[in-house]
Scaffold this motif. Structure first.
Motif, PDB file in Angstrom:
ATOM      1  N   HIS A 106       0.816  -1.212   0.000  1.00 60.30           N
ATOM      2  CA  HIS A 106       0.000   0.000   0.000  1.00 60.30           C
ATOM      3  C   HIS A 106       0.852   1.266   0.000  1.00 60.30           C
ATOM      4  O   HIS A 106       0.346   2.369   0.205  1.00 60.30           O
ATOM      5  CB  HIS A 106      -0.963  -0.015   1.180  1.00 60.30           C
ATOM      6  CG  HIS A 106      -2.095  -0.969   0.996  1.00 60.30           C
ATOM      7  ND1 HIS A 106      -3.364  -0.733   1.460  1.00 60.30           N
ATOM      8  CD2 HIS A 106      -2.165  -2.175   0.365  1.00 60.30           C
ATOM      9  CE1 HIS A 106      -4.157  -1.740   1.133  1.00 60.30           C
ATOM     10  NE2 HIS A 106      -3.445  -2.627   0.476  1.00 60.30           N
ATOM     11  N   LEU A 134       3.166   2.615   1.916  1.00 59.31           N
ATOM     12  CA  LEU A 134       3.177   3.456   3.107  1.00 59.31           C
ATOM     13  C   LEU A 134       4.541   3.519   3.789  1.00 59.31           C
ATOM     14  O   LEU A 134       4.877   4.532   4.400  1.00 59.31           O
ATOM     15  CB  LEU A 134       2.119   2.961   4.100  1.00 59.31           C
ATOM     16  CG  LEU A 134       0.679   3.185   3.638  1.00 59.31           C
ATOM     17  CD1 LEU A 134      -0.304   2.410   4.512  1.00 59.31           C
ATOM     18  CD2 LEU A 134       0.332   4.665   3.629  1.00 59.31           C
ATOM     19  N   ARG A 179       7.259   4.090  -1.104  1.00 56.28           N
ATOM     20  CA  ARG A 179       6.484   5.192  -1.675  1.00 56.28           C
ATOM     21  C   ARG A 179       6.818   5.379  -3.156  1.00 56.28           C
ATOM     22  O   ARG A 179       7.888   5.003  -3.616  1.00 56.28           O
ATOM     23  CB  ARG A 179       6.702   6.473  -0.873  1.00 56.28           C
ATOM     24  CG  ARG A 179       6.097   6.363   0.518  1.00 56.28           C
ATOM     25  CD  ARG A 179       6.400   7.555   1.401  1.00 56.28           C
ATOM     26  NE  ARG A 179       6.059   7.216   2.794  1.00 56.28           N
ATOM     27  CZ  ARG A 179       6.702   7.653   3.852  1.00 56.28           C
ATOM     28  NH1 ARG A 179       7.734   8.482   3.720  1.00 56.28           N
ATOM     29  NH2 ARG A 179       6.342   7.290   5.068  1.00 56.28           N
ATOM     30  N   ALA A 220      -0.176  10.863   0.871  1.00 61.40           N
ATOM     31  CA  ALA A 220       0.397  10.040   1.934  1.00 61.40           C
ATOM     32  C   ALA A 220       1.349   8.983   1.407  1.00 61.40           C
ATOM     33  O   ALA A 220       2.135   8.409   2.174  1.00 61.40           O
ATOM     34  CB  ALA A 220      -0.721   9.368   2.732  1.00 61.40           C
ATOM     35  N   ARG A 221       1.320   8.738   0.082  1.00 63.62           N
ATOM     36  CA  ARG A 221       2.100   7.637  -0.499  1.00 63.62           C
ATOM     37  C   ARG A 221       3.126   8.088  -1.525  1.00 63.62           C
ATOM     38  O   ARG A 221       3.814   7.247  -2.113  1.00 63.62           O
ATOM     39  CB  ARG A 221       1.129   6.620  -1.120  1.00 63.62           C
ATOM     40  CG  ARG A 221       0.236   5.963  -0.078  1.00 63.62           C
ATOM     41  CD  ARG A 221      -0.927   5.212  -0.696  1.00 63.62           C
ATOM     42  NE  ARG A 221      -1.647   4.412   0.285  1.00 63.62           N
ATOM     43  CZ  ARG A 221      -2.660   4.863   1.021  1.00 63.62           C
ATOM     44  NH1 ARG A 221      -3.093   6.102   0.875  1.00 63.62           N
ATOM     45  NH2 ARG A 221      -3.258   4.063   1.909  1.00 63.62           N
ATOM     46  N   ALA A 236       2.197   7.130   9.285  1.00 65.91           N
ATOM     47  CA  ALA A 236       1.364   7.674   8.214  1.00 65.91           C
ATOM     48  C   ALA A 236       0.161   8.373   8.804  1.00 65.91           C
ATOM     49  O   ALA A 236      -0.363   7.955   9.842  1.00 65.91           O
ATOM     50  CB  ALA A 236       0.914   6.566   7.264  1.00 65.91           C
ATOM     51  N   LEU A 292      -3.432   9.050   7.399  1.00 65.68           N
ATOM     52  CA  LEU A 292      -4.307   8.707   6.286  1.00 65.68           C
ATOM     53  C   LEU A 292      -5.653   9.404   6.444  1.00 65.68           C
ATOM     54  O   LEU A 292      -6.137   9.598   7.554  1.00 65.68           O
ATOM     55  CB  LEU A 292      -4.498   7.194   6.204  1.00 65.68           C
ATOM     56  CG  LEU A 292      -3.227   6.370   6.008  1.00 65.68           C
ATOM     57  CD1 LEU A 292      -3.566   4.895   5.816  1.00 65.68           C
ATOM     58  CD2 LEU A 292      -2.402   6.879   4.831  1.00 65.68           C
ATOM     59  N   ASP A 311      -9.840   6.328   3.689  1.00 62.16           N
ATOM     60  CA  ASP A 311      -8.654   5.856   2.977  1.00 62.16           C
ATOM     61  C   ASP A 311      -8.802   4.383   2.586  1.00 62.16           C
ATOM     62  O   ASP A 311      -9.349   3.580   3.352  1.00 62.16           O
ATOM     63  CB  ASP A 311      -7.409   6.016   3.839  1.00 62.16           C
ATOM     64  CG  ASP A 311      -6.149   5.673   3.092  1.00 62.16           C
ATOM     65  OD1 ASP A 311      -5.615   6.551   2.403  1.00 62.16           O
ATOM     66  OD2 ASP A 311      -5.713   4.500   3.162  1.00 62.16           O
ATOM     67  N   THR A 327      -6.779   1.950   2.530  1.00 54.48           N
ATOM     68  CA  THR A 327      -6.152   0.997   3.449  1.00 54.48           C
ATOM     69  C   THR A 327      -7.009   0.805   4.693  1.00 54.48           C
ATOM     70  O   THR A 327      -7.298  -0.324   5.090  1.00 54.48           O
ATOM     71  CB  THR A 327      -4.750   1.469   3.838  1.00 54.48           C
ATOM     72  OG1 THR A 327      -3.939   1.560   2.662  1.00 54.48           O
ATOM     73  CG2 THR A 327      -4.100   0.500   4.813  1.00 54.48           C
ATOM     74  N   ARG A 369       5.462  13.521   9.708  1.00 52.12           N
ATOM     75  CA  ARG A 369       4.445  13.334   8.668  1.00 52.12           C
ATOM     76  C   ARG A 369       3.372  14.419   8.756  1.00 52.12           C
ATOM     77  O   ARG A 369       2.859  14.890   7.737  1.00 52.12           O
ATOM     78  CB  ARG A 369       3.813  11.944   8.789  1.00 52.12           C
ATOM     79  CG  ARG A 369       4.760  10.784   8.568  1.00 52.12           C
ATOM     80  CD  ARG A 369       5.398  10.809   7.194  1.00 52.12           C
ATOM     81  NE  ARG A 369       4.452  10.456   6.134  1.00 52.12           N
ATOM     82  CZ  ARG A 369       4.736  10.564   4.843  1.00 52.12           C
ATOM     83  NH1 ARG A 369       5.906  11.013   4.451  1.00 52.12           N
ATOM     84  NH2 ARG A 369       3.832  10.214   3.936  1.00 52.12           N
TER      85      ARG A 369
END
Length: 394
Positions: A21, A23, A28, A56-57, A290, A292, A296, A298, A367
């Motif tokens: 995913h 993360l 990334r 976020a990614r 992270a 998110l 999201d 995920t 983050r």
């Protein structure tokens, strides 16, 4: 295990999530297209979710808005359309045929039948009239390129006609032909949402003709979609698969057989992975943090979430309809929530302090600072407010 199946424990599931995913820092990617492909789909019910999930990614999130706008509206490599569970998602354009055939056809037939039934009950014109209006509206959209509902109605005034819905019932109301018809055309894969009327956080969109795609056999499309999803999200239980796709259990089982999925054991029972994905997956090189967004992909990826989200956290992190709000992650599990205040500050709170020490807090703060930096003057309020998100901004 006595049954001979390989067991995939929680630690490995979290490792797969971190890498697949996108993360973990080393996982990334550089484009919104790569993010969408890795996740299969980005939730599009709340427009801001698409951008926040991408940011976020990305290895460098500074160009999140510019890059995502490019993919959606210039290159059209991503498209916003109805998909699984009659929900709006953003998909890679190359996936639209598979999504439509695997999940849209049945829903579309039901939606059109419901519209015709409601119109007939109200004494509105018949199917032939509706078909004529539809063809006129699509022709107008082809001429205009993109248009709002109002702009389309200026070209085809019959879209403004209204009929009474559920006459005599407590929820009786007036529906416009245009509103209902555009929804049906969206599920049928004939139109998609185009540019928003305002900024990237706007909930009001123009309409555009859908990208042309071949009509695929339903069973084959379901197999293709499930294969892609298991590559991104496996292992998953049968209940997870049924919930995410919105299919009948017989369709899920047929697709699992068709792609040669391999059964494994999980802490909560039997799960499935692709046949070539049974071997252990090492975790990322270092712990990761992270932030998110609400909805999201995920956080909403599985029906069974106990392996990454403690049940006692749910009342604070979900709304009454089961929509997840903004979440803070540390090394593969949800540990808290975040929000953006009116002055732009990104604030967060840890709800599950297990394993969250100074290293985790520093990574989360980093983050949060990166998120605040690329958001700049934009203020984001989730479409679905959750108890802790509302508390954090108060």
């Amino acid at each position: 295990m006595g049954d001979g199946l390989r067991h995939i424990d929680v630690a490995e599931r979290r490792a797969r999530l971190a890498l697949r995913h996108r993360l973990a820092p080393g996982a990334r990617v550089t484009t919104p297209e790569a993010v969408a492909d890795a996740l299969v789909a980005l939730h599009g019910t709340d427009p801001a979710t698409v951008y926040l999930a991408v940011g976020a990614r990305l290895a460098d999130p500074a160009e999140t808005v510019t890059q995502t706008d490019r993919a959606l509206y210039a290159d059209r490599t991503l498209v916003r359309m109805h998909g699984m569970r009659h929900t709006v998602f953003v998909f890679p354009t190359a996936s639209t045929a598979v999504v439509h055939a695997s999940t849209g056809v049945v829903v579309a037939a039901r939606e059109r039948a419901a519209l015709l039934k409601d119109m007939a009950k109200a004494g509105a014109p018949d199917a032939a009239w509706l078909k004529e209006v539809e063809e006129s509206a699509l022709a107008a959209l082809a001429r205009l390129g993109q248009a709002t509902s109002g702009e389309l109605a200026a070209e085809e005034p019959r879209l403004r006609e209204r009929f009474v819905y559920a006459a005599g019932k407590p929820y009786e109301g007036l529906h416009s032909v245009g509103t209902r018809l555009l929804k049906v055309l969206g599920v049928e894969g004939k139109v998609v949402r185009g540019r928003p009327l305002g900024s990237w956080t706007s909930n009001q969109f123009r309409w555009a003709l859908a990208p042309r795609h071949p009509e695929l056999p339903v069973a084959g499309a379901q197999s293709d979609l499930l294969r892609h999803w298991l590559a991104a999200c496996g292992p998953a239980t049968e209940a997870d698969l049924k919930w995410w796709t919105g299919w009948r259990v017989t369709e899920v089982r047929r697709a699992l057989t068709a792609i040669g999925a391999q059964a494994v054991t999980l802490d909560e029972g039997t799960g499935y992975v692709l046949g070539d994905d049974v071997e252990p997956v090492p975790g990322p090189a270092e712990p990761w943090a992270a932030l998110l967004p609400g909805l999201d992909p995920t956080a909403m990826g599985w029906q069974g979430r106990d392996w990454y989200l403690a049940p006692e956290l749910r009342p604070a992190l979900f709304d009454y309809s089961g929509n997840v709000g903004p979440t803070v992650w540390w090394d593969g599990r949800v540990v808290g929530a975040w929000a953006q205040r009116a002055d732009g500050e990104i604030v967060w709170r840890i709800l599950d302090p297990r394993g969250v020490g100074s290293e985790a807090e520093a990574a989360i703060a980093s983050r949060a600072a990166a998120l605040g930096s690329w958001l700049g003057p934009t203020r984001v309020t989730p479409r679905f407010r959750t108890p802790l998100e509302k508390e954090l901004v108060s």
